[in-house]
Write an enzyme that holds these catalytic residues in place. Structure first.
Site, mmCIF file in Angstrom:
data_model
loop_
_atom_site.group_PDB
_atom_site.id
_atom_site.type_symbol
_atom_site.label_atom_id
_atom_site.label_comp_id
_atom_site.label_asym_id
_atom_site.label_seq_id
_atom_site.Cartn_x
_atom_site.Cartn_y
_atom_site.Cartn_z
ATOM 1 N N GLN A 136 0.733 -1.163 -0.021
ATOM 2 C CA GLN A 136 0.007 -0.040 0.007
ATOM 3 C C GLN A 136 0.722 1.400 0.022
ATOM 4 O O GLN A 136 0.711 2.034 -0.506
ATOM 5 C CB GLN A 136 -0.926 0.063 1.202
ATOM 6 C CG GLN A 136 -1.903 -0.941 1.265
ATOM 7 C CD GLN A 136 -2.985 -0.438 0.085
ATOM 8 O OE1 GLN A 136 -3.079 0.432 -0.544
ATOM 9 N NE2 GLN A 136 -3.637 -1.589 -0.459
ATOM 10 N N SER A 171 16.615 -2.155 3.602
ATOM 11 C CA SER A 171 15.699 -2.786 3.140
ATOM 12 C C SER A 171 15.491 -2.662 1.784
ATOM 13 O O SER A 171 15.728 -1.598 1.182
ATOM 14 C CB SER A 171 14.192 -2.558 4.149
ATOM 15 O OG SER A 171 14.003 -1.294 3.701
ATOM 16 N N GLU A 175 1.221 -6.362 12.960
ATOM 17 C CA GLU A 175 2.221 -6.654 14.143
ATOM 18 C C GLU A 175 3.368 -6.065 14.719
ATOM 19 O O GLU A 175 3.863 -6.304 15.770
ATOM 20 C CB GLU A 175 2.719 -8.325 13.805
ATOM 21 C CG GLU A 175 3.588 -8.478 12.860
ATOM 22 C CD GLU A 175 2.790 -8.651 11.423
ATOM 23 O OE1 GLU A 175 3.684 -9.234 10.624
ATOM 24 O OE2 GLU A 175 1.852 -8.298 11.218
ATOM 25 N N VAL A 176 3.803 -5.162 13.872
ATOM 26 C CA VAL A 176 5.065 -4.356 14.317
ATOM 27 C C VAL A 176 4.703 -2.840 14.612
ATOM 28 O O VAL A 176 5.481 -2.161 15.235
ATOM 29 C CB VAL A 176 6.054 -4.181 13.282
ATOM 30 C CG1 VAL A 176 6.806 -5.610 13.016
ATOM 31 C CG2 VAL A 176 5.787 -3.447 11.952
ATOM 32 N N GLN A 177 3.323 -2.474 14.259
ATOM 33 C CA GLN A 177 3.003 -1.109 14.330
ATOM 34 C C GLN A 177 3.032 -0.570 15.842
ATOM 35 O O GLN A 177 3.557 0.512 16.125
ATOM 36 C CB GLN A 177 1.548 -0.895 13.813
ATOM 37 C CG GLN A 177 1.364 -0.880 12.288
ATOM 38 C CD GLN A 177 -0.204 -0.445 12.087
ATOM 39 O OE1 GLN A 177 -0.805 0.011 12.666
ATOM 40 N NE2 GLN A 177 -0.318 -0.609 10.341
ATOM 41 N N HIS A 210 -5.665 0.008 7.892
ATOM 42 C CA HIS A 210 -6.305 -0.919 8.636
ATOM 43 C C HIS A 210 -6.547 -0.608 10.142
ATOM 44 O O HIS A 210 -5.519 -0.312 10.777
ATOM 45 C CB HIS A 210 -5.736 -2.320 8.326
ATOM 46 C CG HIS A 210 -6.372 -3.413 9.132
ATOM 47 N ND1 HIS A 210 -7.765 -3.583 9.217
ATOM 48 C CD2 HIS A 210 -5.854 -4.461 9.788
ATOM 49 C CE1 HIS A 210 -7.961 -4.626 9.824
ATOM 50 N NE2 HIS A 210 -6.935 -5.146 10.349
ATOM 51 N N GLU A 264 -9.762 -30.468 -9.267
ATOM 52 C CA GLU A 264 -11.166 -30.232 -8.802
ATOM 53 C C GLU A 264 -11.279 -29.375 -7.791
ATOM 54 O O GLU A 264 -12.299 -28.481 -7.597
ATOM 55 C CB GLU A 264 -11.940 -31.297 -8.866
ATOM 56 C CG GLU A 264 -11.939 -32.481 -9.968
ATOM 57 C CD GLU A 264 -12.487 -31.871 -11.228
ATOM 58 O OE1 GLU A 264 -13.471 -30.896 -10.949
ATOM 59 O OE2 GLU A 264 -11.933 -31.876 -12.352
#
Length: 334
Positions: A29, A52, A85-87, A109, A228
């Site tokens: 995003q 990074s 999970e890191v915010q 989110h 299938e």
């Protein structure tokens, strides 16, 4: 009650004029929203960890990334687009003490704000703008002159000015071209988690594995079971995506449609729906959030072990070989 939906004429980019927008995290995003905002005339800065791959990507796109702390301190509007999970840890370490009164703290989110992992100080409004599509689609549709629909939500006590900033932001990323639906942090977070767990990820994964295993255990070739129960799922999902259940049923054979009606309710039973309601209650009450937060604080042992085990399931193993037979597939392996 009909949803409130905002379009191009309901939003004014001037509400972002003179403001610096920090995009924290240059992932799926982040890269899309940052580039769209820049192309819409907004001043965008990037917060991304040096060394990074996403840092290098931001540089290749013409940005000059800085640290999360520096980007937060320099900006007026801060959008946290880092993994859920890191915010919370990054917020405590690098964001919270660099916020200034009057800043707007955003996300796409609401997990961490809704469940209290991010609790901004007084004088900081919170805002959610969430495109309903992956980053590459947000970017490509914008470049074509279209836009991916989005959601907008205001945090508790947020001002009308913040709402206008949110609509301007949504316009800047192309959201108002498709339509921006007004919601709440609770509704966005809880429905998103429910959809992922019960239908899109958890539900589909377990349905595919159970169907595959049933056929293989009955003596059918695993290759046939894969076709299938896994491969042909895309054909059905594409029809659903384009025209809903009715179009899917219109497009399949009468035999398949009849089987849908008589067998579907035997698989998704009243007991299944009752379990869905339990899952929703666990999400609403914060039980899932507490488990996920606790799992990560412990180093995610269950998560990592389950991920490894799931990759060894028969449907995964047989799929590796079969997908190599299909040269039209841009095969992905992890």
């Amino acid at each position: 009650m009909a949803a409130t939906i905002y379009y191009e004429n309901d939003a004014d980019l001037s509400h972002l004029k003179g403001k610096k927008v920090a995009i924290l995290g240059y992932g799926s995003q982040g890269h899309a929203q940052a580039q769209n905002l820049r192309d819409s005339g907004c001043e965008v800065i990037i917060g991304q960890r040096p060394g990074s791959a996403n840092y290098d990507l931001a540089v290749s796109h013409g940005f000059e990334p800085m640290s999360i702390a520096e980007a937060t301190k320099a900006a007026d509007v801060i959008n946290v687009l880092l993994p859920d999970e890191v915010q919370a840890d990054i917020y405590r370490d690098s964001i919270r003490d660099n916020l200034s009164e009057g800043n707007v703290l955003m996300c796409s989110h609401g997990f961490n704000i809704h469940f209290g992992q991010i609790d901004p100080p007084k004088g900081i409004d919170t805002l959610l703008v969430a495109p309903k599509g992956p980053g590459h689609l947000v970017r490509s549709e914008y470049e074509k002159g279209g836009g991916v629909p989005a959601l907008i939500a205001l945090g508790e006590g947020a001002s009308e000015t913040t709402k206008q900033i949110g609509l301007a932001y949504a316009k800047g990323i192309g959201g108002t071209r498709g339509g921006v639906i007004e919601t709440t942090f609770a509704e966005e977070t809880e429905t998103d988690l429910f959809g992922e767990q019960v239908v899109l990820c958890g539900g589909v994964s377990e349905l595919v594995k159970a169907g595959f295993d049933t056929l293989v255990e009955a003596g059918y070739q695993p290759e046939m079971a894969y076709f299938e129960c896994m491969h042909e799922l895309k054909l059905i999902v594409d029809l659903l995506y384009e025209g809903g259940l009715s179009y899917m049923r219109y497009s399949i054979s009468n035999t398949a449609e009849y089987g849908d009606y008589v067998t579907g309710p035997r698989i998704i039973t009243d007991e299944t729906k009752a379990e869905m309601k339990k899952v929703l209650e666990e999400i609403q009450q914060g039980e899932f959030a507490r488990k996920w937060i606790s799992e990560n604080r412990a180093g995610a042992p269950f998560f990592k072990a389950t991920r490894r085990r799931e990759r060894l399931h028969g449907v995964e193993q047989i799929g590796l070989g079969l997908r190599r037979m299909m040269n039209w597939i841009d095969e992905k392996e992890v």
